[in-house]
Write an enzyme that holds these catalytic residues in place. Structure first.
Site, PDB file in Angstrom:
ATOM      1  N   LYS A 276      -4.210  -1.653  10.357  1.00 47.44           N
ATOM      2  CA  LYS A 276      -4.498  -1.798   8.936  1.00 47.44           C
ATOM      3  C   LYS A 276      -4.784  -3.243   8.527  1.00 47.44           C
ATOM      4  O   LYS A 276      -5.450  -3.478   7.517  1.00 47.44           O
ATOM      5  CB  LYS A 276      -3.295  -1.307   8.110  1.00 47.44           C
ATOM      6  CG  LYS A 276      -2.996   0.160   8.263  1.00 47.44           C
ATOM      7  CD  LYS A 276      -3.916   0.978   7.405  1.00 47.44           C
ATOM      8  CE  LYS A 276      -3.407   2.399   7.258  1.00 47.44           C
ATOM      9  NZ  LYS A 276      -4.242   3.180   6.324  1.00 47.44           N
TER      10      LYS A 276
ATOM     11  N   GLU B  31     -10.391   4.091   3.632  1.00 54.64           N
ATOM     12  CA  GLU B  31      -9.437   4.739   2.735  1.00 54.64           C
ATOM     13  C   GLU B  31      -9.831   4.385   1.307  1.00 54.64           C
ATOM     14  O   GLU B  31      -9.855   3.202   0.938  1.00 54.64           O
ATOM     15  CB  GLU B  31      -8.001   4.312   3.030  1.00 54.64           C
ATOM     16  CG  GLU B  31      -7.487   4.878   4.345  1.00 54.64           C
ATOM     17  CD  GLU B  31      -5.993   4.710   4.541  1.00 54.64           C
ATOM     18  OE1 GLU B  31      -5.446   5.442   5.378  1.00 54.64           O
ATOM     19  OE2 GLU B  31      -5.386   3.867   3.853  1.00 54.64           O
TER      20      GLU B  31
ATOM     21  N   GLU C  34      -9.941  12.833   7.379  1.00 54.33           N
ATOM     22  CA  GLU C  34      -9.819  14.107   6.659  1.00 54.33           C
ATOM     23  C   GLU C  34     -11.160  14.823   6.566  1.00 54.33           C
ATOM     24  O   GLU C  34     -11.248  16.038   6.774  1.00 54.33           O
ATOM     25  CB  GLU C  34      -9.280  13.868   5.260  1.00 54.33           C
ATOM     26  CG  GLU C  34      -7.872  13.319   5.187  1.00 54.33           C
ATOM     27  CD  GLU C  34      -7.515  12.920   3.772  1.00 54.33           C
ATOM     28  OE1 GLU C  34      -7.028  13.784   3.020  1.00 54.33           O
ATOM     29  OE2 GLU C  34      -7.743  11.737   3.416  1.00 54.33           O
TER      30      GLU C  34
ATOM     31  N   HIS D  93      -3.743  14.070   0.323  1.00 51.57           N
ATOM     32  CA  HIS D  93      -3.958  13.244   1.517  1.00 51.57           C
ATOM     33  C   HIS D  93      -2.775  13.352   2.474  1.00 51.57           C
ATOM     34  O   HIS D  93      -2.955  13.559   3.684  1.00 51.57           O
ATOM     35  CB  HIS D  93      -4.166  11.788   1.096  1.00 51.57           C
ATOM     36  CG  HIS D  93      -4.221  10.831   2.244  1.00 51.57           C
ATOM     37  ND1 HIS D  93      -5.241  10.828   3.177  1.00 51.57           N
ATOM     38  CD2 HIS D  93      -3.370   9.840   2.632  1.00 51.57           C
ATOM     39  CE1 HIS D  93      -5.022   9.887   4.082  1.00 51.57           C
ATOM     40  NE2 HIS D  93      -3.897   9.274   3.770  1.00 51.57           N
TER      41      HIS D  93
ATOM     42  N   ARG E 189      -7.806   4.131  13.264  1.00 51.25           N
ATOM     43  CA  ARG E 189      -6.883   5.252  13.457  1.00 51.25           C
ATOM     44  C   ARG E 189      -6.305   5.306  14.864  1.00 51.25           C
ATOM     45  O   ARG E 189      -5.152   5.734  15.045  1.00 51.25           O
ATOM     46  CB  ARG E 189      -7.600   6.569  13.139  1.00 51.25           C
ATOM     47  CG  ARG E 189      -8.131   6.684  11.729  1.00 51.25           C
ATOM     48  CD  ARG E 189      -7.024   6.664  10.702  1.00 51.25           C
ATOM     49  NE  ARG E 189      -7.560   6.858   9.343  1.00 51.25           N
ATOM     50  CZ  ARG E 189      -6.844   6.747   8.250  1.00 51.25           C
ATOM     51  NH1 ARG E 189      -5.553   6.439   8.334  1.00 51.25           N
ATOM     52  NH2 ARG E 189      -7.376   6.923   7.056  1.00 51.25           N
TER      53      ARG E 189
ATOM     54  N   ASP F 284      -9.260   0.350   2.082  1.00 49.24           N
ATOM     55  CA  ASP F 284      -8.295  -0.120   3.072  1.00 49.24           C
ATOM     56  C   ASP F 284      -8.757   0.373   4.442  1.00 49.24           C
ATOM     57  O   ASP F 284      -8.360   1.440   4.901  1.00 49.24           O
ATOM     58  CB  ASP F 284      -6.895   0.390   2.724  1.00 49.24           C
ATOM     59  CG  ASP F 284      -5.824  -0.281   3.569  1.00 49.24           C
ATOM     60  OD1 ASP F 284      -6.007  -1.459   3.926  1.00 49.24           O
ATOM     61  OD2 ASP F 284      -4.821   0.371   3.867  1.00 49.24           O
TER      62      ASP F 284
ATOM     63  N   ASP G 118       0.847  -1.193   0.000  1.00 48.48           N
ATOM     64  CA  ASP G 118       0.000   0.000   0.000  1.00 48.48           C
ATOM     65  C   ASP G 118       0.881   1.240   0.000  1.00 48.48           C
ATOM     66  O   ASP G 118       1.795   1.361   0.828  1.00 48.48           O
ATOM     67  CB  ASP G 118      -0.908  -0.006   1.231  1.00 48.48           C
ATOM     68  CG  ASP G 118      -2.096   0.930   1.076  1.00 48.48           C
ATOM     69  OD1 ASP G 118      -2.406   1.312  -0.064  1.00 48.48           O
ATOM     70  OD2 ASP G 118      -2.720   1.261   2.096  1.00 48.48           O
TER      71      ASP G 118
ATOM     72  N   THR H 146      -9.039  -5.500   4.241  1.00 46.85           N
ATOM     73  CA  THR H 146      -8.984  -4.602   3.086  1.00 46.85           C
ATOM     74  C   THR H 146      -9.950  -5.170   2.052  1.00 46.85           C
ATOM     75  O   THR H 146      -9.830  -6.328   1.663  1.00 46.85           O
ATOM     76  CB  THR H 146      -7.570  -4.534   2.492  1.00 46.85           C
ATOM     77  OG1 THR H 146      -6.665  -4.032   3.475  1.00 46.85           O
ATOM     78  CG2 THR H 146      -7.537  -3.630   1.266  1.00 46.85           C
TER      79      THR H 146
ATOM     80  N   GLU I 174      -9.115   3.932  -2.372  1.00 47.56           N
ATOM     81  CA  GLU I 174      -7.871   3.686  -3.100  1.00 47.56           C
ATOM     82  C   GLU I 174      -8.154   2.998  -4.434  1.00 47.56           C
ATOM     83  O   GLU I 174      -9.218   2.410  -4.634  1.00 47.56           O
ATOM     84  CB  GLU I 174      -6.927   2.812  -2.270  1.00 47.56           C
ATOM     85  CG  GLU I 174      -6.677   3.348  -0.872  1.00 47.56           C
ATOM     86  CD  GLU I 174      -5.514   2.685  -0.177  1.00 47.56           C
ATOM     87  OE1 GLU I 174      -4.657   2.095  -0.875  1.00 47.56           O
ATOM     88  OE2 GLU I 174      -5.444   2.759   1.066  1.00 47.56           O
TER      89      GLU I 174
ATOM     90  N   GLN J 239      -3.698   2.592  15.060  1.00 47.54           N
ATOM     91  CA  GLN J 239      -2.593   2.996  14.189  1.00 47.54           C
ATOM     92  C   GLN J 239      -1.724   4.066  14.848  1.00 47.54           C
ATOM     93  O   GLN J 239      -0.485   4.009  14.793  1.00 47.54           O
ATOM     94  CB  GLN J 239      -3.158   3.511  12.866  1.00 47.54           C
ATOM     95  CG  GLN J 239      -2.118   3.952  11.850  1.00 47.54           C
ATOM     96  CD  GLN J 239      -2.758   4.545  10.592  1.00 47.54           C
ATOM     97  OE1 GLN J 239      -3.974   4.621  10.468  1.00 47.54           O
ATOM     98  NE2 GLN J 239      -1.924   4.965   9.661  1.00 47.54           N
TER      99      GLN J 239
END
Length: 403
Positions: free
Chosen positions: A247, A193, A352, A127, A231, A227, A120, A251, A195, A234
């Site tokens: 993570k 996420e 975000e 971002h 948070r 993904d 990844d 996925t 992607e 993480q």
């Protein structure tokens, strides 16, 4: 799509017109999974059609994975696409194909290929800048290496799941900023996420890097990727070695693999790269794709990221991933990292969109920050086809279940 282009009846708003023809793996009732091509609201069951036409390699379409087909390489990929073009355009093929058209609503889509390695990246400047401002408000948002190489990490291939698979809220260690010690429990800051994932077909040799201009010789096509990210897990674990349990729990990828050939009309130049890249990241075919994503939370649109803004190209990601001699295998998947644009409504993650949870979104009369149990996330995307029509990339869906 008009019937003048194909003899198959295709709804006007279908993502799967006759220029697309993505491949996937489906299961009908209790039959064995096998390979099909999407066209309109239907799937062409390729194994019996290819067998009846004595197509070389027809047995590969009867298998429960695309891997053996992907391993054939670009000449075979293009020959197969030409054959599919003829099947859906030539009225003389109607009698051979029509008995093997299956409604998509009648099947269960499977993971389209067996994933080898999963890498990844972190290729969106918008971002990376947003997260830098969130996590390091008193420093430069981009770290010194970011514009010199495509930053990435090696993820867990074994927890890549098919679209529609429920996502169980992960548990782990997390430490609040004002706490003196970590605690264990379900993630409180579960995120998405958005992607784009690249599917490797042709393998490479250990010790031999892949140059940027060889990208299309190794990569068959793309899938949509969500993904999922915890948070809070993480943030506590990632120093000093990077993403791990926050993570690796799941996925999700979309069921249809869109070929690079189908996407070719949507190719666009890279944004300017400054400072200039090192020679192994420079080439003649560096490009992005003009792809529009849409994120739905419980059926309500919350964001629309634009892939064309992405700083690092997929060819550069592949070149950097192998420049140390690392090899790729058929079925390897590498993803772009979160795709975000310059606008607030173009951000590809809730960290975000809600600015770390401090600016909740109002969705259907309710404030939302991070994902709650029962929330359903749907990510769709589309590009522009060679005839100017919308070329769909399908969708990837997941619903959050309690820890």
């Amino acid at each position: 799509m008009s019937s003048a282009v194909t003899w198959i009846d295709i709804p006007a708003n279908s993502p799967f017109g006759p220029d697309n023809l993505p491949l996937g793996v489906f299961r009908l009732d209790d039959e064995e999974p096998r390979v099909g091509a999407a066209i309109g609201d239907h799937i062409i069951d390729l194994a019996p059609v290819a067998s009846a036409q004595m197509l070389n390699g027809s047995q590969l379409f009867a298998r429960p994975s695309l891997n053996d087909f992907l391993a054939l390489g670009r000449p075979a990929w293009r020959a197969t696409r030409d054959w599919l073009f003829d099947l859906v355009r030539n009225p003389n093929d109607r009698d051979a194909v029509e008995p093997h058209l299956i409604p998509q609503s009648a099947v269960t889509m499977q993971l389209p290929f067996t994933v080898g390695d999963y890498v990844d990246f972190y290729a969106s400047e918008h971002h990376a800048t947003n997260l830098g401002r969130l996590f390091r408000p008193d420093s430069e948002p981009l770290l010194p290496n970011w514009k010199h190489l495509p930053v990435g990490y090696h993820g867990r291939a074994g927890t890549i799941v098919a679209s529609g698979t429920d996502i169980v809220r992960p548990s782990g260690q997390r430490k609040a900023p004002d706490a003196t010690a970590p605690t264990y429990g379900p993630s409180q800051r579960l995120d998405i996420e958005v992607e784009l994932g690249y599917v490797v077909g042709t393998p490479s040799t250990l010790g031999t890097p892949i140059p940027v201009d060889a990208f299309e010789e190794h990569v068959y096509g793309v899938v949509l990727v969500n993904d999922w990210s915890a948070r809070d897990l993480q943030a506590w674990e990632y120093v000093p070695l990077g993403p791990f349990l926050g993570k690796s729990f799941a996925t999700s990828i979309s069921p249809w693999v869109i070929s690079l050939d189908a996407l070719s009309a949507s190719a666009v130049p890279l944004p300017p790269q400054d400072p200039p890249v090192l020679p192994y990241l420079a080439g003649q075919k560096l490009q992005n794709y003009d792809i529009t994503f849409e994120v739905l939370l419980n059926g309500h649109r919350v964001s629309s990221p634009q892939y064309k803004e992405t700083y690092w190209s997929p060819a550069q990601m592949l070149a950097h991933m192998t420049v140390n001699g690392a090899s790729v295998r058929t079925g390897d998947l590498y993803a772009s990292g979160t795709i975000s644009g310059p606008g607030k409504d173009q951000r590809g993650s809730f960290i975000e969109l809600t600015w770390g949870g401090r600016e909740p979104l109002l969705v259907d009369g309710k404030e939302h920050t991070f994902l709650e149990d029962g929330d359903e996330i749907t990510i769709t995307a589309w590009a522009t086809g060679s005839d100017g029509s919308r070329l769909g990339l399908g969708e990837v869906v997941g619903t959050i279940r309690p820890a």
